[in-house]
Design a protein around this motif. Structure first.
Motif, PDB file in Angstrom:
ATOM      1  N   TYR A  35      -3.440  12.555 -13.266  1.00  0.00           N
ATOM      2  CA  TYR A  35      -4.199  12.404 -12.020  1.00  0.00           C
ATOM      3  C   TYR A  35      -5.085  11.167 -12.017  1.00  0.00           C
ATOM      4  CZ  TYR A  35      -2.606  17.197 -11.416  1.00  0.00           C
ATOM      5  OH  TYR A  35      -1.827  18.303 -11.293  1.00  0.00           O
ATOM      6  N   VAL A  36      -5.483  10.711 -13.193  1.00  0.00           N
ATOM      7  CA  VAL A  36      -6.331   9.508 -13.265  1.00  0.00           C
ATOM      8  C   VAL A  36      -5.543   8.302 -12.774  1.00  0.00           C
ATOM      9  CG1 VAL A  36      -7.602   7.975 -14.804  1.00  0.00           C
ATOM     10  CG2 VAL A  36      -7.700  10.456 -15.151  1.00  0.00           C
ATOM     11  N   LYS A  37      -4.304   8.169 -13.276  1.00  0.00           N
ATOM     12  CA  LYS A  37      -3.459   7.053 -12.852  1.00  0.00           C
ATOM     13  C   LYS A  37      -3.114   7.174 -11.371  1.00  0.00           C
ATOM     14  CE  LYS A  37      -0.959   3.382 -13.760  1.00  0.00           C
ATOM     15  NZ  LYS A  37      -1.576   2.107 -14.140  1.00  0.00           N
ATOM     16  N   ALA A  38      -2.837   8.398 -10.926  1.00  0.00           N
ATOM     17  CA  ALA A  38      -2.521   8.611  -9.510  1.00  0.00           C
ATOM     18  C   ALA A  38      -3.706   8.210  -8.633  1.00  0.00           C
ATOM     19  CB  ALA A  38      -2.151  10.071  -9.277  1.00  0.00           C
ATOM     20  N   GLN A  39      -4.911   8.581  -9.064  1.00  0.00           N
ATOM     21  CA  GLN A  39      -6.114   8.238  -8.291  1.00  0.00           C
ATOM     22  C   GLN A  39      -6.301   6.733  -8.240  1.00  0.00           C
ATOM     23  OE1 GLN A  39      -9.696  10.219  -9.605  1.00  0.00           O
ATOM     24  NE2 GLN A  39     -11.036   8.838  -8.479  1.00  0.00           N
ATOM     25  N   ASP A  40      -6.085   6.062  -9.359  1.00  0.00           N
ATOM     26  CA  ASP A  40      -6.240   4.604  -9.410  1.00  0.00           C
ATOM     27  C   ASP A  40      -5.285   3.924  -8.423  1.00  0.00           C
ATOM     28  OD1 ASP A  40      -7.201   2.096 -10.621  1.00  0.00           O
ATOM     29  OD2 ASP A  40      -5.141   1.953 -11.358  1.00  0.00           O
ATOM     30  N   LEU A  41      -4.025   4.370  -8.371  1.00  0.00           N
ATOM     31  CA  LEU A  41      -3.043   3.780  -7.460  1.00  0.00           C
ATOM     32  C   LEU A  41      -3.400   4.053  -6.006  1.00  0.00           C
ATOM     33  CD1 LEU A  41       0.214   4.636  -9.421  1.00  0.00           C
ATOM     34  CD2 LEU A  41      -0.599   2.344  -8.884  1.00  0.00           C
ATOM     35  N   LEU A  42      -3.877   5.257  -5.719  1.00  0.00           N
ATOM     36  CA  LEU A  42      -4.255   5.589  -4.345  1.00  0.00           C
ATOM     37  C   LEU A  42      -5.449   4.766  -3.878  1.00  0.00           C
ATOM     38  CD1 LEU A  42      -3.752   9.447  -4.425  1.00  0.00           C
ATOM     39  CD2 LEU A  42      -2.509   7.833  -2.995  1.00  0.00           C
ATOM     40  N   GLU A  43      -6.377   4.497  -4.773  1.00  0.00           N
ATOM     41  CA  GLU A  43      -7.531   3.666  -4.411  1.00  0.00           C
ATOM     42  C   GLU A  43      -7.096   2.234  -4.123  1.00  0.00           C
ATOM     43  OE1 GLU A  43     -10.116   4.347  -7.698  1.00  0.00           O
ATOM     44  OE2 GLU A  43     -10.977   6.193  -6.884  1.00  0.00           O
TER      45      GLU A  43
ATOM     46  N   ILE B 166      -3.283   8.105   2.999  1.00  0.00           N
ATOM     47  CA  ILE B 166      -3.717   7.820   1.620  1.00  0.00           C
ATOM     48  C   ILE B 166      -4.962   8.632   1.277  1.00  0.00           C
ATOM     49  CG2 ILE B 166      -4.605   6.027   0.076  1.00  0.00           C
ATOM     50  CD1 ILE B 166      -2.842   4.035   1.684  1.00  0.00           C
ATOM     51  N   LYS B 167      -5.892   8.721   2.223  1.00  0.00           N
ATOM     52  CA  LYS B 167      -7.130   9.466   1.959  1.00  0.00           C
ATOM     53  C   LYS B 167      -6.845  10.949   1.722  1.00  0.00           C
ATOM     54  CE  LYS B 167     -10.419   6.426   4.345  1.00  0.00           C
ATOM     55  NZ  LYS B 167     -11.376   6.301   5.459  1.00  0.00           N
ATOM     56  N   ILE B 168      -5.905  11.504   2.490  1.00  0.00           N
ATOM     57  CA  ILE B 168      -5.561  12.913   2.276  1.00  0.00           C
ATOM     58  C   ILE B 168      -4.959  13.110   0.888  1.00  0.00           C
ATOM     59  CG2 ILE B 168      -4.087  14.801   3.059  1.00  0.00           C
ATOM     60  CD1 ILE B 168      -4.349  13.629   5.896  1.00  0.00           C
ATOM     61  N   ASN B 169      -4.054  12.199   0.496  1.00  0.00           N
ATOM     62  CA  ASN B 169      -3.448  12.297  -0.839  1.00  0.00           C
ATOM     63  C   ASN B 169      -4.500  12.109  -1.933  1.00  0.00           C
ATOM     64  OD1 ASN B 169      -0.842  12.858  -0.061  1.00  0.00           O
ATOM     65  ND2 ASN B 169      -0.267  10.716   0.121  1.00  0.00           N
ATOM     66  N   LEU B 170      -5.466  11.197  -1.674  1.00  0.00           N
ATOM     67  CA  LEU B 170      -6.536  10.970  -2.647  1.00  0.00           C
ATOM     68  C   LEU B 170      -7.388  12.235  -2.803  1.00  0.00           C
ATOM     69  CD1 LEU B 170      -8.073   9.059  -4.512  1.00  0.00           C
ATOM     70  CD2 LEU B 170      -9.343   8.235  -2.510  1.00  0.00           C
ATOM     71  N   ALA B 171      -7.672  12.888  -1.683  1.00  0.00           N
ATOM     72  CA  ALA B 171      -8.430  14.136  -1.738  1.00  0.00           C
ATOM     73  C   ALA B 171      -7.651  15.205  -2.512  1.00  0.00           C
ATOM     74  CB  ALA B 171      -8.730  14.629  -0.321  1.00  0.00           C
TER      75      ALA B 171
ATOM     76  N   SER C 278       0.830  -1.205   0.000  1.00  0.00           N
ATOM     77  CA  SER C 278       0.000   0.000   0.000  1.00  0.00           C
ATOM     78  C   SER C 278       0.869   1.261   0.000  1.00  0.00           C
ATOM     79  CB  SER C 278      -0.931   0.000   1.217  1.00  0.00           C
ATOM     80  OG  SER C 278      -0.171   0.047   2.417  1.00  0.00           O
ATOM     81  N   GLY C 279       1.982   1.222   0.758  1.00  0.00           N
ATOM     82  CA  GLY C 279       2.864   2.377   0.797  1.00  0.00           C
ATOM     83  C   GLY C 279       3.536   2.644  -0.537  1.00  0.00           C
ATOM     84  N   VAL C 280       3.925   1.570  -1.246  1.00  0.00           N
ATOM     85  CA  VAL C 280       4.596   1.762  -2.535  1.00  0.00           C
ATOM     86  C   VAL C 280       3.609   2.308  -3.565  1.00  0.00           C
ATOM     87  CG1 VAL C 280       6.072   0.712  -4.270  1.00  0.00           C
ATOM     88  CG2 VAL C 280       6.083  -0.186  -1.954  1.00  0.00           C
ATOM     89  N   TYR C 281       2.358   1.793  -3.551  1.00  0.00           N
ATOM     90  CA  TYR C 281       1.335   2.340  -4.457  1.00  0.00           C
ATOM     91  C   TYR C 281       1.170   3.847  -4.228  1.00  0.00           C
ATOM     92  CZ  TYR C 281      -0.401  -2.190  -6.139  1.00  0.00           C
ATOM     93  OH  TYR C 281      -0.530  -3.389  -6.753  1.00  0.00           O
ATOM     94  N   GLN C 282       1.129   4.224  -2.940  1.00  0.00           N
ATOM     95  CA  GLN C 282       0.952   5.636  -2.618  1.00  0.00           C
ATOM     96  C   GLN C 282       2.131   6.464  -3.132  1.00  0.00           C
ATOM     97  OE1 GLN C 282      -0.159   8.460   1.208  1.00  0.00           O
ATOM     98  NE2 GLN C 282       0.565   6.416   1.561  1.00  0.00           N
ATOM     99  N   ASN C 283       3.359   5.919  -2.981  1.00  0.00           N
ATOM    100  CA  ASN C 283       4.541   6.638  -3.463  1.00  0.00           C
ATOM    101  C   ASN C 283       4.524   6.781  -4.977  1.00  0.00           C
ATOM    102  OD1 ASN C 283       5.322   6.662  -0.816  1.00  0.00           O
ATOM    103  ND2 ASN C 283       6.758   4.955  -1.019  1.00  0.00           N
ATOM    104  N   LEU C 284       4.149   5.689  -5.681  1.00  0.00           N
ATOM    105  CA  LEU C 284       4.117   5.732  -7.138  1.00  0.00           C
ATOM    106  C   LEU C 284       3.072   6.729  -7.636  1.00  0.00           C
ATOM    107  CD1 LEU C 284       5.162   4.659  -9.821  1.00  0.00           C
ATOM    108  CD2 LEU C 284       3.553   2.756  -9.628  1.00  0.00           C
ATOM    109  N   SER C 285       1.994   6.879  -6.865  1.00  0.00           N
ATOM    110  CA  SER C 285       0.958   7.829  -7.284  1.00  0.00           C
ATOM    111  C   SER C 285       1.511   9.251  -7.347  1.00  0.00           C
ATOM    112  CB  SER C 285      -0.233   7.772  -6.311  1.00  0.00           C
ATOM    113  OG  SER C 285       0.096   8.386  -5.067  1.00  0.00           O
ATOM    114  N   LEU C 286       2.517   9.535  -6.500  1.00  0.00           N
ATOM    115  CA  LEU C 286       3.112  10.866  -6.511  1.00  0.00           C
ATOM    116  C   LEU C 286       3.845  11.145  -7.821  1.00  0.00           C
ATOM    117  CD1 LEU C 286       4.505  10.993  -2.888  1.00  0.00           C
ATOM    118  CD2 LEU C 286       2.413  12.019  -3.743  1.00  0.00           C
TER     119      LEU C 286
END
Length: 706
Positions: free
Chosen positions: A271-279, A297-302, A255-263
């Motif tokens: 942003y579409v790909k970033a949102q998909d990874l954060l979800e 993750i929720k803050i980054n998703l927002a 989950s942490g790596v997905y969040q990092n990759l979303s950045l």
């Protein structure tokens, strides 16, 4: 993007610490946490409350909960292990449980309590010479101090761990310490230094074949490259980390790596790909009950939704999670929520609410900054005061010792002065004596050197005269042999003609046999004269360099011996680098290689023929060296005895009575190879194997010879 990266760094640093502490102790079965805990709990039920086997199981359960950020369950397991260890007076187990509680407190944000426990266990492990646990403790203390921005103690403990790991030659902890130093330098923004340590850690991880550890390092490297805005490299390492996590089902870290990759995608405005990874990250985090990570993750998703202008959804997520974040006292995340809400209301043009949340964000940022600043200032003042006291005590002790020794010093001063005067007098006398001795010694040495130089000059002149005479004699001898050989060929041809007439004129069988024997002897004599003439021509040969494909040359050379006796019983193996062109005098090289291959066939034929029903092997191998080429010719024939080996390059020397030839082949080859500044040597003459090596200098040396 300022806030977005702030959230990322907070999340990344906590995630790195978690993986650094927990993965060091959890085996590969823990990659499926729920199943592993279920299995371990089943084992606990079979043991009594006082059974010491419970200690190891409880610590494993705590490690798995720590890995999944289930802090309460981890604390419960560690405390139960600590209680049992103390009750049974198991000091080592108690120290391990205390150490793990220290990890837990650091991760849970109770840094001071965590550091206190870690320092306590560090003293125990150091006094009991338990290097492994001490390395682990120093690593964790370094990370803990970094969390509270103590950038003096943090590297101090990390470098202590590095020194111990190097002394212990423990590759895993050496790699882990390099990784923690990389994390530290990432936090303080020294990214080149971070890359240096992380790449060292990566090399060791690849060497010890630890895929889980490799996944952690790849995630760390991705974070560094993300901060350097090298998004291509960041994505490469995050993708590799994800691949390893998915392969080993390490969902808590995934989950942490997905969040990092979303950045990475967010920074590139995908942003579409970033949102998909954060979800995806959110789904895994909620399954693993990672409360802190879930909020992050929720803050980054927002934030991603805000950048897509999905203001309503972003507002819902932020407002929904704000009470829980405040309840858990997560000040850093609460500050990020305030900033994001201000941005949302600003985009909605509700400036009153936007201003309200901006003010809350500013107040929290200032209060957190000044609280930390005051804390660091207080610690600095305390340390300064302590150092001042220590210096004052040291000065008082020094003054006391000085007063105690002053009388002794005064008494010894007079004696010392007297001894100094006497010593200086003796030293002066000795020095004068030495100078006189050295003076006469130098004079004698100069006289001897002059006499020696005169003798050397006389002998050098004598040797030069002898060398010139010897060269002249050799030249005259070569000229004589060359001319004598030419002059003898005429009479020999006449005798051969008379023998042919005799064969035509007589039918007497005895006379014909005599004439045939005469012709055979004449043929050998002519061949010997030809060899002698050839040696003279080689000596007078002018070097001519040419560039030739060496593989084609050797293949042609081997085929040219198809009429040599024994050829059909031979197998040839030619090893030459592809497209190798050699620059040399191939007239001279051909003389050398032709003789070596012919000798190899004849030597191998003695052991491999119709009677032995076996095949010989002749290997030609070319090896490149920095300034030369080496050509090895090896056969598996009869071999050469130790008595014969030193004489093989002598003129007219034949190794055996049955050898066909005049004994000039290797002698002639030695002369030919010297024309191109090369050498030929017998490097192996064991039973059933003979190897000759031809060494040829590369083009620069040959050009000088030419």
């Amino acid at each position: 993007m300022k806030l977005y990266y702030s959230t990322f760094l907070n999340c990344l640093f906590i995630f790195l610490i978690s993986s650094s502490f927990a993965l060091a102790k959890v085996n590969e079965d823990s990659l499926l946490p729920a199943k592993k805990i279920e299995k371990l709990n089943a084992q606990l039920k079979t043991l009594s409350k006082q059974d010491l086997q419970r200690l190891g199981i409880l610590l494993q359960i705590g490690d798995i909960h720590l890995l999944t950020a289930s802090f309460e369950q981890a604390a419960s397991a560690y405390k139960e292990a600590l209680t049992l260890a103390n009750a049974q007076q198991q000091n080592n187990w108690a120290a391990q449980a205390t150490q793990k509680l220290g990890f837990l407190n650091v991760q849970a944000g109770q840094i001071d309590e965590g550091i206190s426990l870690l320092l306590q266990t560090a003293d125990y492990f150091k006094s009991n010479s338990q290097t492994r646990y001490l390395i682990e403790n120093y690593n964790q203390l370094g990370i803990a101090y970094a969390q509270i921005s103590d950038y003096f103690k943090s590297p101090e403990y990390l470098y202590k761990a590095l020194q111990l790991a190097e002394e212990a030659k423990n590759e895993y902890w050496l790699a882990e310490t390099h990784r923690n130093l990389g994390i530290f330098y990432t936090q303080i923004g020294d990214f080149p230094k971070a890359l240096e340590f992380l790449e060292k850690s990566l090399k060791v991880a690849e060497k010890i074949n630890s895929p889980i550890f490799l996944g952690n390092i790849c995630n760390n490297l991705g974070g560094v490259y993300l901060n350097l805005k090298d998004y291509l490299q960041a994505k490469k390492y995050f993708d590799k980390s994800i691949q390893i996590r998915e392969q080993y089902q390490q969902y808590a870290a995934l989950s942490g790596v997905y969040q990092n990759l979303s950045l990475v995608y967010a920074a590139q405005k995908d942003y579409v790909k970033a949102q998909d990874l954060l979800e995806k990250a959110l789904e895994i985090s909620q399954q693993q009950s990672q409360n802190w990570t879930t909020f992050s993750i929720k803050i980054n998703l927002a934030n991603v939704l805000l950048r897509q202008n999905k203001l309503k959804k972003a507002e819902e997520i932020l407002q929904e999670n704000l009470p829980a974040i405040q309840k858990n006292g997560l000040k850093a995340l609460e500050k990020d929520v305030m900033y994001n809400l201000a941005e949302v209301y600003k985009s909605k043009e509700d400036y009153q609410k936007a201003l309200t949340y901006y003010e809350r964000y500013k107040v929290m940022e200032d209060s957190m900054y000044f609280a930390q600043k005051h804390k660091l200032l207080a610690e600095t003042e305390t340390r300064f005061a302590l150092q001042s006291k220590e210096k004052e005590m040291a000065m008082l002790q020094s003054e006391k010792e000085s007063l105690f020794n002053v009388n002794q010093v005064q008494k010894l001063a007079i004696v010392n002065n007297q001894l100094i005067i006497i010593s200086l007098s003796l030293l002066f006398v000795v020095l004068v004596s030495v100078l006189i001795f050295v003076y006469y010694r130098i004079r004698l040495k100069n006289k001897l050197n002059q006499a020696l130089e005169i003798k050397i000059a006389e002998r050098t002149q004598k040797y030069e005269m002898l060398n010139e005479a010897l060269q002249k004699t050799n030249q005259e001898l070569d000229t004589f042999l060359y001319k004598a050989s030419h002059d003898l060929r005429g009479p020999l041809a006449s005798i051969d003609g008379l023998a042919n007439i005799g064969l035509m004129e007589t039918q007497d069988e005895k006379l014909r046999n005599c004439f045939q024997l005469q012709k055979g002897i004449l043929q050998k004599t002519e061949e010997l004269l030809f060899r002698v003439i050839e040696i003279g021509e080689i000596r007078n040969h002018k070097v001519r360099l040419e560039n030739t494909d060496l593989r084609k040359y050797f293949n042609k050379l081997v085929r040219s011996h198809n009429r040599t006796e024994g050829y059909k019983f031979m197998d040839f193996r030619v090893s030459v680098p592809d497209e190798l062109f050699l620059t040399t005098d191939f007239d001279m090289l051909d003389i050398v290689m032709d003789n070596l291959v012919r000798n190899a066939i004849q030597n191998s034929f003695l052991c491999h023929n119709d009677s032995t029903n076996s095949r010989g092997l002749i290997a030609i191998e070319v090896v490149e060296k920095p300034n030369r080429w080496e050509i090895n010719v090896t056969d598996n024939g009869k071999g050469i005895t130790e008595e014969v080996a030193p004489k093989v390059f002598d003129m007219f020397f034949r190794g055996t009575d049955g050898f066909q030839g005049f004994g000039l082949g290797l002698y002639k080859s030695n002369i030919a190879i010297s024309k191109i500044n090369g050498i030929i040597e017998l490097v192996s003459f064991q039973h059933n194997q003979t190897c000759f090596r031809v060494t040829i200098p590369k083009q620069e040396a040959l050009a000088k010879a030419a």
